[in-house]
Design an enzyme around this catalytic site. Structure first.
Site, PDB file in Angstrom:
ATOM      1  N   ARG A   1      14.417 -25.037 -16.247  1.00  0.00           N
ATOM      2  CA  ARG A   1      13.640 -23.690 -16.626  1.00  0.00           C
ATOM      3  C   ARG A   1      14.292 -22.655 -17.220  1.00  0.00           C
ATOM      4  NH1 ARG A   1      13.816 -25.522 -11.869  1.00  0.00           N
ATOM      5  NH2 ARG A   1      12.388 -25.820 -10.212  1.00  0.00           N
TER       6      ARG A   1
ATOM      7  N   GLN B   1      21.830 -32.079  -7.981  1.00  0.00           N
ATOM      8  CA  GLN B   1      20.504 -32.291  -8.336  1.00  0.00           C
ATOM      9  C   GLN B   1      20.976 -33.592  -9.684  1.00  0.00           C
ATOM     10  OE1 GLN B   1      18.715 -28.217  -7.014  1.00  0.00           O
ATOM     11  NE2 GLN B   1      20.411 -27.281  -7.526  1.00  0.00           N
TER      12      GLN B   1
ATOM     13  N   HIS C   1      18.511 -35.777  -5.990  1.00  0.00           N
ATOM     14  CA  HIS C   1      17.692 -35.894  -6.654  1.00  0.00           C
ATOM     15  C   HIS C   1      17.867 -37.184  -6.798  1.00  0.00           C
ATOM     16  CE1 HIS C   1      16.805 -31.552  -6.972  1.00  0.00           C
ATOM     17  NE2 HIS C   1      17.250 -31.965  -5.484  1.00  0.00           N
TER      18      HIS C   1
HETATM   19  P1  NAD Z   1      17.283 -25.345 -13.359  1.00  0.00           P
HETATM   20  O1  NAD Z   1      16.905 -26.050 -14.219  1.00  0.00           O
HETATM   21  O2  NAD Z   1      16.670 -24.648 -12.143  1.00  0.00           O
HETATM   22  O3  NAD Z   1      17.940 -24.426 -13.507  1.00  0.00           O
HETATM   23  C1  NAD Z   1      19.371 -24.432 -14.701  1.00  0.00           C
HETATM   24  C2  NAD Z   1      20.551 -22.482 -14.476  1.00  0.00           C
HETATM   25  O4  NAD Z   1      21.001 -23.404 -15.174  1.00  0.00           O
HETATM   26  C3  NAD Z   1      19.557 -22.215 -14.946  1.00  0.00           C
HETATM   27  O5  NAD Z   1      19.376 -20.266 -13.872  1.00  0.00           O
HETATM   28  C4  NAD Z   1      19.907 -22.174 -16.099  1.00  0.00           C
HETATM   29  O6  NAD Z   1      19.796 -20.544 -17.358  1.00  0.00           O
HETATM   30  C5  NAD Z   1      20.997 -22.232 -15.894  1.00  0.00           C
HETATM   31  N1  NAD Z   1      22.022 -22.738 -16.926  1.00  0.00           N
HETATM   32  C6  NAD Z   1      21.283 -23.228 -18.172  1.00  0.00           C
HETATM   33  N2  NAD Z   1      22.700 -23.546 -18.721  1.00  0.00           N
HETATM   34  C7  NAD Z   1      24.383 -23.066 -18.535  1.00  0.00           C
HETATM   35  C8  NAD Z   1      25.228 -22.563 -18.977  1.00  0.00           C
HETATM   36  N3  NAD Z   1      25.688 -24.047 -19.882  1.00  0.00           N
HETATM   37  N4  NAD Z   1      25.750 -22.564 -17.977  1.00  0.00           N
HETATM   38  C9  NAD Z   1      25.470 -21.693 -16.786  1.00  0.00           C
HETATM   39  N5  NAD Z   1      24.216 -22.337 -16.693  1.00  0.00           N
HETATM   40  C10 NAD Z   1      23.517 -22.016 -17.248  1.00  0.00           C
HETATM   41  O7  NAD Z   1      17.610 -26.610 -12.842  1.00  0.00           O
HETATM   42  P2  NAD Z   1      18.226 -27.200 -11.312  1.00  0.00           P
HETATM   43  O8  NAD Z   1      19.291 -25.515 -10.475  1.00  0.00           O
HETATM   44  O9  NAD Z   1      19.477 -27.968 -11.393  1.00  0.00           O
HETATM   45  O10 NAD Z   1      17.079 -27.873 -10.234  1.00  0.00           O
HETATM   46  C11 NAD Z   1      15.996 -28.485 -11.147  1.00  0.00           C
HETATM   47  C12 NAD Z   1      15.152 -30.123 -11.551  1.00  0.00           C
HETATM   48  O11 NAD Z   1      16.789 -30.174 -12.792  1.00  0.00           O
HETATM   49  C13 NAD Z   1      17.112 -30.510 -10.548  1.00  0.00           C
HETATM   50  O12 NAD Z   1      15.471 -31.354  -9.683  1.00  0.00           O
HETATM   51  C14 NAD Z   1      17.585 -31.754 -11.372  1.00  0.00           C
HETATM   52  O13 NAD Z   1      17.581 -33.069 -10.374  1.00  0.00           O
HETATM   53  C15 NAD Z   1      16.596 -31.299 -12.593  1.00  0.00           C
HETATM   54  N6  NAD Z   1      17.014 -31.610 -13.654  1.00  0.00           N
HETATM   55  C16 NAD Z   1      18.088 -32.125 -13.922  1.00  0.00           C
HETATM   56  C17 NAD Z   1      19.208 -32.744 -15.496  1.00  0.00           C
HETATM   57  C18 NAD Z   1      20.280 -33.417 -15.513  1.00  0.00           C
HETATM   58  O14 NAD Z   1      20.405 -34.550 -14.702  1.00  0.00           O
HETATM   59  N7  NAD Z   1      21.070 -32.700 -16.645  1.00  0.00           N
HETATM   60  C19 NAD Z   1      18.256 -32.183 -16.261  1.00  0.00           C
HETATM   61  C20 NAD Z   1      17.316 -30.795 -16.427  1.00  0.00           C
HETATM   62  C21 NAD Z   1      17.077 -31.327 -14.885  1.00  0.00           C
END
Ligand code: NAD
Length: 262
Positions: free
Chosen positions: A45, A109, A127
């Site tokens: 997001r 997550q 997840h």
């Molecule tokens: P999300 O994308 O909803 O939220 C991530 C948050 O982190 C956001 O508010 C964003 O602004 C903030 N952010 C991004 N980079 C940052 C940084 N360097 N420092 C501080 N804040 C930062 O993700 P979520 O809450 O983990 O949940 C959503 C879903 O995303 C989950 O189901 C997860 O499985 C999945 N997901 C996982 C990965 C991964 O495995 N790395 C990547 C993308 C999505």
């Protein structure tokens, strides 16, 4: 501490977070995609989030069942990107807090496996993970490479044991979460007096209920996040910054406090 207090200068916030962690009886962390963006993995997001490139409905279980090969091809590309990724200072700081005995577990997550790679030991992957594929018929779990070899040949991955459809062992929208991981996560929340939320928007349920449980039991909620975050009213210490810079600063202060040199 006031809920959602952001008026303190950052150094005071860092010390407040470190003091609370250092004095915790049982602290846990909840991490989201924002701990891995500095490793080159986009969140969902955020500003460069995945949803801006691929529509989220392609990651529903219904879409997968109708177009398994197309979704597998998306995961093949995702696997390539995640496989080469390395932990960043945020993952290492959390691993350090665990080795200091401060964090009892990390509930994540993320599917990228970077907490393991950074040396964290007690990691609960809510997840699922990108290392494996699972058979939707017999439940067999196999290394994801087995399925990806079939995708490369243009074939829909099928289970060698029963011929059932293989799915990446990650949770797609519309699927239940792994029951054992959810149960463990909520049991940990029940016994925790501090939770450190890092890099999560707290928009995704049921993960976002974990800090709610800690708070309801009188615990402290610390959050490190950049950008949007839900449940601001339950956050005691909100540090708006990058996880890869803030978490090492917190860990450094915890070490100072634990060594008695503060
Ligand atoms: P999300 O994308 O909803 O939220 C991530 C948050 O982190 C956001 O508010 C964003 O602004 C903030 N952010 C991004 N980079 C940052 C940084 N360097 N420092 C501080 N804040 C930062 O993700 P979520 O809450 O983990 O949940 C959503 C879903 O995303 C989950 O189901 C997860 O499985 C999945 N997901 C996982 C990965 C991964 O495995 N790395 C990547 C993308 C999505």
């Amino acid at each position: 501490m006031d809920a959602g207090n952001t008026s303190m200068p950052e150094d005071d916030l860092l010390w407040a977070a470190a003091r609370r962690l250092a004095s915790a009886r049982h602290a846990i962390a909840l991490t989201g995609a924002g701990v891995s963006t500095a490793s080159g993995i986009p969140d969902f997001r955020g500003r460069d989030g995945l949803w801006r490139k691929i529509p989220s409905w392609k990651f529903t279980i219904d879409y997968f069942l109708e177009h398994p090969l197309e979704v597998w091809e998306l995961y093949a590309a995702r696997y390539k990107a995640l496989k080469g990724a390395e932990p960043n200072p945020a993952h290492y700081a959390l691993a350090r807090l665990e080795s200091l005995g401060v964090l009892k577990a990390i509930i994540t997550q993320n599917i990228d496996g970077l907490h393991w790679k950074a040396g964290s030991r007690n990691v609960i992957e809510l997840h699922g993970n990108i290392r494996e594929a699972v058979c939707l018929s017999c439940g067999a779990v196999v290394p994801i490479e087995e399925a990806l070899a079939m995708v490369e040949k243009g074939e829909t991955p099928r289970c060698r044991r029963c011929g059932g459809l293989l799915k990446p062992n990650v949770i797609l929208f519309g699927e239940p979460l792994p029951a054992d991981a959810v149960q463990k996560a909520f049991m940990l929340a029940e016994r925790s007096d501090v939770i450190l939320v890092a890099g999560s928007s707290l928009y995704v349920s049921p993960a976002n209920q974990i800090p709610v449980v800690v708070k309801a039991r009188g615990g402290t909620v610390i959050a490190v996040n950049m950008g949007e975050i839900a449940y601001r009213d339950i956050i005691d210490i909100l540090i708006e910054g990058r996880t890869e810079t803030v978490l090492p600063e917190i860990a450094r202060r915890v070490e100072i406090l634990l060594s008695g040199n503060a």
